[in-house]
Design a protein around this motif. Structure first.
Motif, PDB file in Angstrom:
ATOM      1  N   CYS A  48      43.625  43.673  39.915  1.00 47.84           N
ATOM      2  CA  CYS A  48      42.384  43.361  40.640  1.00 47.84           C
ATOM      3  C   CYS A  48      42.245  44.388  41.748  1.00 47.84           C
ATOM      4  N   ASN A  49      41.157  45.151  41.745  1.00 49.37           N
ATOM      5  CA  ASN A  49      41.072  46.275  42.690  1.00 49.37           C
ATOM      6  C   ASN A  49      40.203  46.000  43.911  1.00 49.37           C
ATOM      7  N   TRP A  50      39.938  44.723  44.202  1.00 50.04           N
ATOM      8  CA  TRP A  50      39.154  44.426  45.399  1.00 50.04           C
ATOM      9  C   TRP A  50      39.745  43.246  46.136  1.00 50.04           C
ATOM     10  N   GLU A  51      39.419  43.186  47.413  1.00 55.28           N
ATOM     11  CA  GLU A  51      39.859  42.056  48.221  1.00 55.28           C
ATOM     12  C   GLU A  51      38.848  41.792  49.316  1.00 55.28           C
ATOM     13  N   ILE A  52      38.904  40.575  49.816  1.00 54.83           N
ATOM     14  CA  ILE A  52      38.042  40.136  50.902  1.00 54.83           C
ATOM     15  C   ILE A  52      38.919  39.359  51.860  1.00 54.83           C
ATOM     16  N   THR A  53      38.724  39.603  53.147  1.00 56.85           N
ATOM     17  CA  THR A  53      39.398  38.803  54.166  1.00 56.85           C
ATOM     18  C   THR A  53      38.321  38.003  54.873  1.00 56.85           C
ATOM     19  N   PRO A  54      38.075  36.780  54.407  1.00 58.40           N
ATOM     20  CA  PRO A  54      36.957  36.024  54.961  1.00 58.40           C
ATOM     21  C   PRO A  54      37.187  35.581  56.390  1.00 58.40           C
ATOM     22  N   GLY A  55      36.097  35.422  57.108  1.00 56.61           N
ATOM     23  CA  GLY A  55      36.127  34.861  58.456  1.00 56.61           C
ATOM     24  C   GLY A  55      35.452  33.502  58.422  1.00 56.61           C
ATOM     25  N   GLY A  56      34.738  33.176  59.482  1.00 54.68           N
ATOM     26  CA  GLY A  56      34.013  31.912  59.518  1.00 54.68           C
ATOM     27  C   GLY A  56      34.915  30.737  59.847  1.00 54.68           C
ATOM     28  N   ILE A  64      35.267  29.984  50.340  1.00 54.76           N
ATOM     29  CA  ILE A  64      35.282  31.379  49.881  1.00 54.76           C
ATOM     30  C   ILE A  64      36.533  31.653  49.050  1.00 54.76           C
ATOM     31  N   GLU A  65      37.703  31.252  49.540  1.00 57.39           N
ATOM     32  CA  GLU A  65      38.964  31.487  48.814  1.00 57.39           C
ATOM     33  C   GLU A  65      38.929  30.846  47.429  1.00 57.39           C
ATOM     34  N   GLU A  66      38.404  29.630  47.364  1.00 58.69           N
ATOM     35  CA  GLU A  66      38.306  28.921  46.087  1.00 58.69           C
ATOM     36  C   GLU A  66      37.416  29.693  45.114  1.00 58.69           C
ATOM     37  N   LEU A  67      36.287  30.177  45.610  1.00 57.72           N
ATOM     38  CA  LEU A  67      35.370  30.933  44.778  1.00 57.72           C
ATOM     39  C   LEU A  67      35.976  32.271  44.357  1.00 57.72           C
ATOM     40  N   LEU A  68      36.709  32.924  45.257  1.00 56.46           N
ATOM     41  CA  LEU A  68      37.311  34.216  44.929  1.00 56.46           C
ATOM     42  C   LEU A  68      38.275  34.095  43.759  1.00 56.46           C
ATOM     43  N   ASP A  69      39.071  33.028  43.750  1.00 57.81           N
ATOM     44  CA  ASP A  69      40.021  32.816  42.646  1.00 57.81           C
ATOM     45  C   ASP A  69      39.282  32.747  41.315  1.00 57.81           C
ATOM     46  N   GLU A  70      38.165  32.046  41.319  1.00 51.80           N
ATOM     47  CA  GLU A  70      37.357  31.868  40.110  1.00 51.80           C
ATOM     48  C   GLU A  70      36.710  33.191  39.680  1.00 51.80           C
ATOM     49  N   VAL A  71      36.131  33.901  40.639  1.00 48.54           N
ATOM     50  CA  VAL A  71      35.400  35.134  40.329  1.00 48.54           C
ATOM     51  C   VAL A  71      36.339  36.259  39.888  1.00 48.54           C
ATOM     52  N   ARG A  72      37.551  36.293  40.442  1.00 56.04           N
ATOM     53  CA  ARG A  72      38.512  37.330  40.051  1.00 56.04           C
ATOM     54  C   ARG A  72      38.829  37.302  38.561  1.00 56.04           C
ATOM     55  N   LEU A  73      38.774  36.113  37.954  1.00 60.87           N
ATOM     56  CA  LEU A  73      39.062  35.998  36.525  1.00 60.87           C
ATOM     57  C   LEU A  73      38.054  36.784  35.688  1.00 60.87           C
ATOM     58  N   ASN A  74      36.796  36.778  36.099  1.00 66.28           N
ATOM     59  CA  ASN A  74      35.738  37.448  35.337  1.00 66.28           C
ATOM     60  C   ASN A  74      35.419  38.851  35.820  1.00 66.28           C
ATOM     61  N   HIS A  75      35.700  39.114  37.076  1.00 67.02           N
ATOM     62  CA  HIS A  75      35.330  40.404  37.678  1.00 67.02           C
ATOM     63  C   HIS A  75      36.509  40.931  38.479  1.00 67.02           C
ATOM     64  N   SER A  76      37.552  41.329  37.778  1.00 62.47           N
ATOM     65  CA  SER A  76      38.758  41.775  38.487  1.00 62.47           C
ATOM     66  C   SER A  76      38.658  43.217  38.959  1.00 62.47           C
ATOM     67  N   ILE A  77      37.800  44.010  38.308  1.00 60.98           N
ATOM     68  CA  ILE A  77      37.644  45.411  38.686  1.00 60.98           C
ATOM     69  C   ILE A  77      36.190  45.664  39.059  1.00 60.98           C
ATOM     70  N   VAL A  78      35.972  46.250  40.232  1.00 59.84           N
ATOM     71  CA  VAL A  78      34.626  46.641  40.651  1.00 59.84           C
ATOM     72  C   VAL A  78      34.642  48.108  41.044  1.00 59.84           C
ATOM     73  N   THR A  79      33.468  48.701  41.129  1.00 62.71           N
ATOM     74  CA  THR A  79      33.367  50.075  41.616  1.00 62.71           C
ATOM     75  C   THR A  79      32.822  50.045  43.029  1.00 62.71           C
ATOM     76  N   ALA A  80      33.117  51.078  43.787  1.00 55.64           N
ATOM     77  CA  ALA A  80      32.593  51.173  45.155  1.00 55.64           C
ATOM     78  C   ALA A  80      31.081  51.287  45.080  1.00 55.64           C
ATOM     79  N   GLY A  81      30.413  50.873  46.137  1.00 56.12           N
ATOM     80  CA  GLY A  81      28.951  50.999  46.154  1.00 56.12           C
ATOM     81  C   GLY A  81      28.294  49.676  46.434  1.00 56.12           C
TER      82      GLY A  81
END
Length: 81
Positions: A48-56, A64-81
């Motif tokens: 997985c080539n992306w990460e987020i450090t949520p605030g709030g 957010i953490e719960e959603l990230l776990d779910e989304v990483r399964l389908n979108h583990s690699i993203v491009t910059a931009g």
């Protein structure tokens, strides 16, 4: 469906849209809590080539953490931009 590689901006939009739909609130509030998508080199971060450090608030971070776990399964690699 969208099968290409998402950009970091696409990923941000997807996360924010899902948070608003699932949890309510405004896209602006969630964008602030989410922070930036940090994109790493896919060669060194093959799983997985992306990460987020949520605030709030604690509640926002948990959502957010719960959603990230779910989304990483389908979108583990993203491009910059």
């Amino acid at each position: 469906g969208y099968l290409g590689v998402m950009t970091a901006a696409d990923l941000e939009q997807l996360l924010i849209a899902r948070l608003v739909r699932q949890r309510g609130g405004t896209s602006q509030t969630w964008r602030q809590a989410l922070g930036r998508v940090i994109v790493r080199d896919a060669r060194t971060h093959a799983h997985c080539n992306w990460e987020i450090t949520p605030g709030g608030t604690d509640m926002q971070r948990a959502a957010i953490e719960e959603l990230l776990d779910e989304v990483r399964l389908n979108h583990s690699i993203v491009t910059a931009g």
